[in-house]
Design a protein around this motif. Sequence first.
Motif, PDB file in Angstrom:
ATOM      1  N   GLN A   1       0.839  -1.208   0.000  1.00 35.52           N
ATOM      2  CA  GLN A   1       0.000   0.000   0.000  1.00 35.52           C
ATOM      3  C   GLN A   1       0.872   1.255   0.000  1.00 35.52           C
ATOM      4  OE1 GLN A   1      -2.373  -0.764   3.444  1.00 35.52           O
ATOM      5  NE2 GLN A   1      -3.769  -2.167   2.383  1.00 35.52           N
ATOM      6  N   GLY A   2       1.968   1.221   0.779  1.00 37.37           N
ATOM      7  CA  GLY A   2       2.869   2.372   0.815  1.00 37.37           C
ATOM      8  C   GLY A   2       3.522   2.631  -0.526  1.00 37.37           C
ATOM      9  N   LEU A   3       3.884   1.568  -1.235  1.00 37.31           N
ATOM     10  CA  LEU A   3       4.507   1.728  -2.549  1.00 37.31           C
ATOM     11  C   LEU A   3       3.579   2.404  -3.557  1.00 37.31           C
ATOM     12  CD1 LEU A   3       6.373  -1.694  -2.978  1.00 37.31           C
ATOM     13  CD2 LEU A   3       7.364   0.512  -2.374  1.00 37.31           C
ATOM     14  N   MET A   4       2.276   2.294  -3.331  1.00 37.05           N
ATOM     15  CA  MET A   4       1.310   2.894  -4.249  1.00 37.05           C
ATOM     16  C   MET A   4       1.091   4.378  -3.971  1.00 37.05           C
ATOM     17  SD  MET A   4       0.438   0.362  -6.188  1.00 37.05           S
ATOM     18  CE  MET A   4      -1.096   0.844  -6.964  1.00 37.05           C
ATOM     19  N   LEU A   5       1.607   4.869  -2.846  1.00 36.29           N
ATOM     20  CA  LEU A   5       1.396   6.269  -2.488  1.00 36.29           C
ATOM     21  C   LEU A   5       2.333   7.194  -3.282  1.00 36.29           C
ATOM     22  CD1 LEU A   5       1.114   5.959   1.409  1.00 36.29           C
ATOM     23  CD2 LEU A   5      -0.751   6.219  -0.248  1.00 36.29           C
ATOM     24  N   PRO A   6       1.913   8.434  -3.539  1.00 33.83           N
ATOM     25  CA  PRO A   6       2.750   9.386  -4.299  1.00 33.83           C
ATOM     26  C   PRO A   6       3.824  10.018  -3.412  1.00 33.83           C
ATOM     27  CG  PRO A   6       0.677  10.433  -3.714  1.00 33.83           C
ATOM     28  CD  PRO A   6       0.567   9.002  -3.242  1.00 33.83           C
ATOM     29  N   LEU A   7       4.793   9.195  -3.003  1.00 42.24           N
ATOM     30  CA  LEU A   7       5.862   9.664  -2.118  1.00 42.24           C
ATOM     31  C   LEU A   7       7.162   9.820  -2.901  1.00 42.24           C
ATOM     32  CD1 LEU A   7       5.185   7.251   0.884  1.00 42.24           C
ATOM     33  CD2 LEU A   7       4.423   9.622   0.658  1.00 42.24           C
ATOM     34  N   ALA A   8       7.944  10.830  -2.561  1.00 37.78           N
ATOM     35  CA  ALA A   8       9.224  11.048  -3.240  1.00 37.78           C
ATOM     36  C   ALA A   8      10.221   9.964  -2.865  1.00 37.78           C
ATOM     37  CB  ALA A   8       9.776  12.427  -2.884  1.00 37.78           C
ATOM     38  N   ARG A   9      10.236   9.560  -1.598  1.00 34.25           N
ATOM     39  CA  ARG A   9      11.124   8.499  -1.128  1.00 34.25           C
ATOM     40  C   ARG A   9      10.287   7.365  -0.584  1.00 34.25           C
ATOM     41  NH1 ARG A   9      13.557   9.534   3.236  1.00 34.25           N
ATOM     42  NH2 ARG A   9      15.257   8.049   2.947  1.00 34.25           N
ATOM     43  N   LYS A  10      10.685   6.142  -0.928  1.00 32.22           N
ATOM     44  CA  LYS A  10       9.882   4.996  -0.512  1.00 32.22           C
ATOM     45  C   LYS A  10      10.696   4.010   0.310  1.00 32.22           C
ATOM     46  CE  LYS A  10       6.394   5.600  -4.023  1.00 32.22           C
ATOM     47  NZ  LYS A  10       5.543   5.035  -5.092  1.00 32.22           N
ATOM     48  N   SER A  11      11.514   4.562   1.205  1.00 37.01           N
ATOM     49  CA  SER A  11      12.133   3.740   2.229  1.00 37.01           C
ATOM     50  C   SER A  11      11.108   3.548   3.346  1.00 37.01           C
ATOM     51  CB  SER A  11      13.408   4.397   2.746  1.00 37.01           C
ATOM     52  OG  SER A  11      13.146   5.711   3.202  1.00 37.01           O
ATOM     53  N   VAL A  12      11.451   2.758   4.355  1.00 41.16           N
ATOM     54  CA  VAL A  12      10.455   2.333   5.341  1.00 41.16           C
ATOM     55  C   VAL A  12       9.852   3.514   6.115  1.00 41.16           C
ATOM     56  CG1 VAL A  12      10.145   1.050   7.495  1.00 41.16           C
ATOM     57  CG2 VAL A  12      11.385   0.014   5.588  1.00 41.16           C
ATOM     58  N   GLU A  13      10.672   4.481   6.529  1.00 37.25           N
ATOM     59  CA  GLU A  13      10.134   5.564   7.367  1.00 37.25           C
ATOM     60  C   GLU A  13       9.082   6.417   6.649  1.00 37.25           C
ATOM     61  OE1 GLU A  13      11.658   9.071  10.403  1.00 37.25           O
ATOM     62  OE2 GLU A  13      13.101   7.762   9.406  1.00 37.25           O
ATOM     63  N   PRO A  14       9.325   6.924   5.429  1.00 37.10           N
ATOM     64  CA  PRO A  14       8.269   7.684   4.751  1.00 37.10           C
ATOM     65  C   PRO A  14       7.058   6.825   4.401  1.00 37.10           C
ATOM     66  CG  PRO A  14      10.214   7.482   3.350  1.00 37.10           C
ATOM     67  CD  PRO A  14      10.601   7.006   4.695  1.00 37.10           C
ATOM     68  N   LEU A  15       7.259   5.525   4.141  1.00 37.39           N
ATOM     69  CA  LEU A  15       6.108   4.648   3.905  1.00 37.39           C
ATOM     70  C   LEU A  15       5.232   4.583   5.152  1.00 37.39           C
ATOM     71  CD1 LEU A  15       7.490   1.542   1.928  1.00 37.39           C
ATOM     72  CD2 LEU A  15       6.367   3.579   1.045  1.00 37.39           C
ATOM     73  N   ALA A  16       5.876   4.429   6.311  1.00 42.29           N
ATOM     74  CA  ALA A  16       5.121   4.348   7.569  1.00 42.29           C
ATOM     75  C   ALA A  16       4.330   5.629   7.813  1.00 42.29           C
ATOM     76  CB  ALA A  16       6.078   4.082   8.724  1.00 42.29           C
ATOM     77  N   ALA A  17       4.950   6.774   7.551  1.00 39.38           N
ATOM     78  CA  ALA A  17       4.262   8.052   7.749  1.00 39.38           C
ATOM     79  C   ALA A  17       3.101   8.210   6.778  1.00 39.38           C
ATOM     80  CB  ALA A  17       5.254   9.204   7.581  1.00 39.38           C
ATOM     81  N   GLY A  18       3.250   7.722   5.565  1.00 37.04           N
ATOM     82  CA  GLY A  18       2.180   7.848   4.588  1.00 37.04           C
ATOM     83  C   GLY A  18       1.018   6.924   4.864  1.00 37.04           C
ATOM     84  N   ILE A  19       1.302   5.718   5.388  1.00 40.87           N
ATOM     85  CA  ILE A  19       0.244   4.736   5.645  1.00 40.87           C
ATOM     86  C   ILE A  19      -0.534   5.078   6.912  1.00 40.87           C
ATOM     87  CG2 ILE A  19      -0.210   2.308   6.190  1.00 40.87           C
ATOM     88  CD1 ILE A  19       2.390   1.673   4.652  1.00 40.87           C
ATOM     89  N   ASP A  20       0.199   5.423   7.961  1.00 43.82           N
ATOM     90  CA  ASP A  20      -0.447   5.613   9.277  1.00 43.82           C
ATOM     91  C   ASP A  20       0.175   6.827   9.970  1.00 43.82           C
ATOM     92  OD1 ASP A  20      -1.841   5.299  11.598  1.00 43.82           O
ATOM     93  OD2 ASP A  20      -1.293   3.190  11.899  1.00 43.82           O
ATOM     94  N   PRO A  21      -0.207   8.044   9.582  1.00 45.30           N
ATOM     95  CA  PRO A  21       0.435   9.254  10.121  1.00 45.30           C
ATOM     96  C   PRO A  21       0.221   9.445  11.616  1.00 45.30           C
ATOM     97  CG  PRO A  21      -1.474   9.809   8.782  1.00 45.30           C
ATOM     98  CD  PRO A  21      -1.223   8.360   8.573  1.00 45.30           C
ATOM     99  N   HIS A  22      -0.761   8.756  12.200  1.00 42.44           N
ATOM    100  CA  HIS A  22      -1.035   8.920  13.634  1.00 42.44           C
ATOM    101  C   HIS A  22      -0.276   7.906  14.493  1.00 42.44           C
ATOM    102  CE1 HIS A  22      -4.098  11.824  12.641  1.00 42.44           C
ATOM    103  NE2 HIS A  22      -4.700  10.952  11.850  1.00 42.44           N
ATOM    104  N   ALA A  23       0.379   6.944  13.861  1.00 38.56           N
ATOM    105  CA  ALA A  23       1.143   5.943  14.616  1.00 38.56           C
ATOM    106  C   ALA A  23       2.392   5.568  13.815  1.00 38.56           C
ATOM    107  CB  ALA A  23       0.285   4.715  14.899  1.00 38.56           C
TER     108      ALA A  23
ATOM    109  N   SER B   1       6.858  -2.112  12.528  1.00 37.45           N
ATOM    110  CA  SER B   1       6.194  -3.250  11.883  1.00 37.45           C
ATOM    111  C   SER B   1       6.736  -3.480  10.471  1.00 37.45           C
ATOM    112  CB  SER B   1       4.686  -3.001  11.832  1.00 37.45           C
ATOM    113  OG  SER B   1       4.033  -3.988  11.064  1.00 37.45           O
ATOM    114  N   LEU B   2       6.846  -2.398   9.689  1.00 31.20           N
ATOM    115  CA  LEU B   2       7.337  -2.529   8.317  1.00 31.20           C
ATOM    116  C   LEU B   2       8.803  -2.952   8.293  1.00 31.20           C
ATOM    117  CD1 LEU B   2       5.763   0.568   6.501  1.00 31.20           C
ATOM    118  CD2 LEU B   2       5.090  -1.831   6.296  1.00 31.20           C
ATOM    119  N   HIS B   3       9.599  -2.364   9.182  1.00 37.29           N
ATOM    120  CA  HIS B   3      11.017  -2.705   9.221  1.00 37.29           C
ATOM    121  C   HIS B   3      11.210  -4.174   9.572  1.00 37.29           C
ATOM    122  CE1 HIS B   3      15.134  -2.974  10.862  1.00 37.29           C
ATOM    123  NE2 HIS B   3      15.413  -2.116   9.892  1.00 37.29           N
ATOM    124  N   HIS B   4      10.434  -4.676  10.505  1.00 42.55           N
ATOM    125  CA  HIS B   4      10.531  -6.087  10.876  1.00 42.55           C
ATOM    126  C   HIS B   4      10.172  -6.973   9.686  1.00 42.55           C
ATOM    127  CE1 HIS B   4      10.397  -9.705  13.318  1.00 42.55           C
ATOM    128  NE2 HIS B   4       9.249 -10.001  12.720  1.00 42.55           N
TER     129      HIS B   4
END
Length: 340
Positions: A30-52, A59-62
């Motif tokens: 789901q994170g890979l489908m988001l329009p993010l400039a960087r798609k390493s784990v930290e920006p993916l996490a922020a894009g998927i669940d900005p409140h946690a 979870s993603l890193h594991h």
Amino acid sequence: MEQRFEAYLDHLCDSLGHVDRHEGLRGYCQGLMLPLARKSVEPLAAGIDPHAVRARHQSLHHFVAKSDWSDEGLLERVRAWVEPALLREGGTERYWIIDDTGFPKKGKHSVGVARQYCGQLGKRDNCQIAVSLTLATERASLPVAWRLYLPEDWAADTARRTRAGVPEGVGFQTKPTIALEQVKAALAAGIARGAVLADAGYGNDTGFRDGLTELGLAYAVGVQGTTSVWPEGKAPLPPEPWKGVGRNPRLLRRDAEHRPVSVKALALGLPASAYRTVTWRQGSNTALSGRFAAVRVRAAHRDHQRTASRDEEWLLIEWPEGQQEPEKYVLSTLPADTSF
């Protein structure tokens, strides 16, 4: 569309084994489908669940770095979903494209990172390299195999291997060796056969070309201008006549006057009439075309250590108008009646 994406993720999750891994794959995809400039784990996490973000990051890193799942199994599930549609809509031609992809890296701790040629940068630099096999048609392509290349100094460095978690059974293999293993695995999996395409990094390896032929696959692969061949109508000398004593000679021969030539020398010696301009398809801005010659040759690498000549194949030479010498050379085992 959302239902189709969920169905696809369900299909992929079947390759992961334990159900605890499913959430990690779903979140990552789901994170890979988001329009993010960087798609390493930290920006993916922020894009998927900005409140946690912190919990999602853990979870993603594991899932990516620690969880025990098979990348080959996941690729197989992707192929099982995509290949039928690819073949149904992609036309009649099939190609197996072998290539390596470079990932620029800083430092020296990431697995396989070394100073080596990086295609993304167009020069030698610090990077990781992955060897891939892609099934392609005229309309689309699908990676079916992907393996990290482990340089020889990495493979021999026990301490660095241990720190990076490289499995004991993984040793040094050349890129052509890795590619040939991927081809064998693809044949065993029943992937639709196609002509194998590769650049000179693979085509220069005679064992790689011979391996493809032994597997019954046609190829069109780049080679360097120094590659030696016998021009059409020529071949190594037969074994020396038996003199009545000792073993019967079996190896082919060369002598000072009967020797192969480099593909560059052959190309430079062809008449201008051997070259013609060919247009093969429409590119993004204009039609793709080039000036080519095609002649029949026999590869000559170490044939004086063989008992029989290699079969004839095509040598395709690209010599752009206005340049002093040819630009590219390709050896191909496509049929002798293949059109220009």
